[in-house]
Design an enzyme around this catalytic site. Structure first.
Site: not given
Ligand code: BES
Ligand code: ZN
Ligand code: MN
Length: 491
Positions: A259, A271, A282, A341, A343, A345
């Site tokens: 990713k 966010k 990321d 968010d 994204e 996946r």
């Molecule tokens: N890049 C983030 C995940 C992340 C969170 C990486 C904290 C490193 C530290 C990912 O794209 C994301 O935002 N995931 C969301 C998913 C949710 C919206 C289902 C998350 O984990 O809050």
């Molecule tokens: Zn992300």
């Molecule tokens: Mn995200």
């Protein structure tokens, strides 16, 4: 800048070096092989050990200065209880960090019976311990400038037997240094184009064919899922493919998938502002893949590998994807985007579809995919999930060997309910619970028919605090897991 490593045999007591590192186990007695060195230090070294000023504990160190001649300084570092590669690696990491801080420029390293596996660990440790990211700082005034650690010679029982480990240790270390650097670079410098350029450089160095698809090519391939994420960025998204051909012709490759979100704002599901800058990390999965390919290019294992990186930035704007939008991935599956968010996946869905054309023997992806994996496993354990238990076990073993420990989470059938959609085949978020699992189950929909393992490195790819042997910032995870997995698949 990389560090030059070298090996030699003989007695370190006569080495003209500004710093000799001596790694000792817990509750040591002064090694016989270093009797001459102790003499030069007028018995101070063995005395420090005998009087227990130094006990060889994990993360313990003691610096002594020579009264005259031989190594100018001796740094004792503890490998802790139990003879393990891990202990030496960690001690070497601490030594690398101290040596770099002292500004001595070069050093030598001694440990009892530094044979292959340990030597490799010591090199990786020294190299990463000395790693720092200074390239965006202005240079310090001359008088306060310190020489970064640039060269290390390690004392080994046999120079000939040490050659392979010397190459391997350097390879792994350079791969990890590259991954850390890429991850540390901010989003305005490390763009998808920058990652593509880096892949081209790796390809050129190690004669690996590189292919880069942009927005146009992805449109032609109907990668509606990946492209939805890239909708609000002016930067061209990139699907980067790098092929290493060390195996037999026509033999199925191992696919490494990363990713590569050069920045993740969350999109319309934006966010919170606090710590949002961390989302430059990321792209750590992508950095891990590129770092692993640099290591693989140097290691030359007899196996075919294809690296696939999906890179873009998740931004807001009039063109941005919205909650409720339905898109179609390149395998025809429709996806309801309920949270912009989630994204990663969406990007990986189309990259996994693309991986299928290489008919891989196994696919391993790495992604900073969910905050939920931090809740479940914290910052020291990688979340591991997959559709093939044998390959999951292989990846877990590879992680253990590489010092990047993972733990499996289940992909039970029951969880699939959570990603059902009213309007499409699947939705991109689950409910409140099991966030890492529902994310992986989403990916599984696009990895069907391929033996596949997913590494959620959101908790382990970077450190938010400064630790004894890990500076604040990117860790280099999952480079070593990838490399160990690939090495084991070689024949
Ligand atoms: N890049 C983030 C995940 C992340 C969170 C990486 C904290 C490193 C530290 C990912 O794209 C994301 O935002 N995931 C969301 C998913 C949710 C919206 C289902 C998350 O984990 O809050
Ligand atoms: Zn992300
Ligand atoms: Mn995200």
């Amino acid at each position: 800048m990389s560090i030059k490593f070298d090996v030699r045999a003989g007695d370190p007591s006569r080495a003209a070096t500004p710093l000799l590192v001596v790694a000792l186990p817990a509750d040591p007695s002064w090694p016989k092989a270093l009797a001459a060195l102790d003499k030069r230090y007028e018995g101070a070294l063995s005395r420090a050990v005998r009087r227990k000023d130094f006990r060889g504990a994990k993360d313990e160190s003691l610096l002594l200065f020579a009264p005259s001649g031989g190594p100018e300084r001796v740094l004792l570092v503890g490998t802790g209880a139990g003879d393990s590669v891990k202990g030496v690696t960690r001690a070497a990491t601490l030594a690398g960090r101290k040596a770099n801080g002292l500004g001595v420029g070069r050093a030598t390293f001694w440990a009892e019976e530094l044979t292959e596996e340990w030597l490799e660990g010591a090199i990786v440790g020294l190299s990463l311990g000395a790693w720092e990211f200074r390239e965006l700082h202005s240079p310090l005034p001359k008088e306060s400038r310190k020489k970064p650690l640039a060269a290390v010679t390690l004392f080994v029982p046999s120079v000939r037997a040490a050659r392979a480990a010397l190459v391997a240790g350097t390879a792994v270390a350079e791969g990890q240094r590259l991954a850390r650097r890429l991850a540390m670079l901010p989003g305005n410098i490390c763009t998808p184009e920058y990652l593509a350029r880096t892949a081209r450089e790796i390809g050129k160095r190690h004669k690996m064919p590189v292919k880069v698809l942009g927005r146009r090519e992805m449109q032609r391939l109907k990668m509606g899922s990946f492209l939805a994420v890239a909708q609000a960025t002016t930067q061209d998204p990139k699907l980067i493919v790098l092929e290493y051909k060390g195996g037999k012709r026509g033999e199925a490759p191992v696919a490494l998938v990363g990713k590569g979100l050069c920045f993740d704002s969350g999109g319309i599901s934006i966010k919170p502002a606090a710590s949002m800058e961390l989302m430059k990390f990321d792209m750590s999965g992508a950095a891990g893949v590129l770092g692993a390919m640099e290591a693989i290019g140097r290691l030359k294992p007899r196996v075919n590998v294809v690296a696939l990186v999906g890179s873009t930035t998740n931004m807001l704007g009039g063109e941005a994807m919205k909650p409720g939008d339905v898109v179609r991935a390149s395998n025809g599956k429709s996806i309801e985007i309920q949270n912009t968010d989630a994204e990663g996946r969406l990007v990986l869905a189309d990259v996994l579809c693309y991986a299928r054309r290489y008919k891989p023997q196994a696919v391993v992806d790495a992604a900073t995919l969910t905050g939920a994996v931090v809740t479940a496993l914290g910052n020291t354990t990688v979340g591991v999930m997959g559709n093939d238990q044998d390959v999951v076990n292989e990846v877990l073993a590879a992680g253990r060997r590489g010092g990047e420990v993972g733990w499996q989470l289940p992909l039970f059938e029951e969880y699939k309910e959570l990603i059902k959609s009213d309007v499409a085949d699947i939705r991109n978020i689950g409910g409140r619970g099991a966030g890492s699992i529902t994310a992986a189950l989403f990916l599984a929909e696009f990895a069907e028919g391929m033996p596949w393992v997913h590494l959620d490195v959101a908790g382990t790819a970077y450190s938010e605090t400064d630790l004894v042997v890990m500076p604040k910032g990117p860790t280099g995870t999952p480079v070593r897991t990838f490399v160990e997995f690939v090495r084991e698949r070689a024949h």
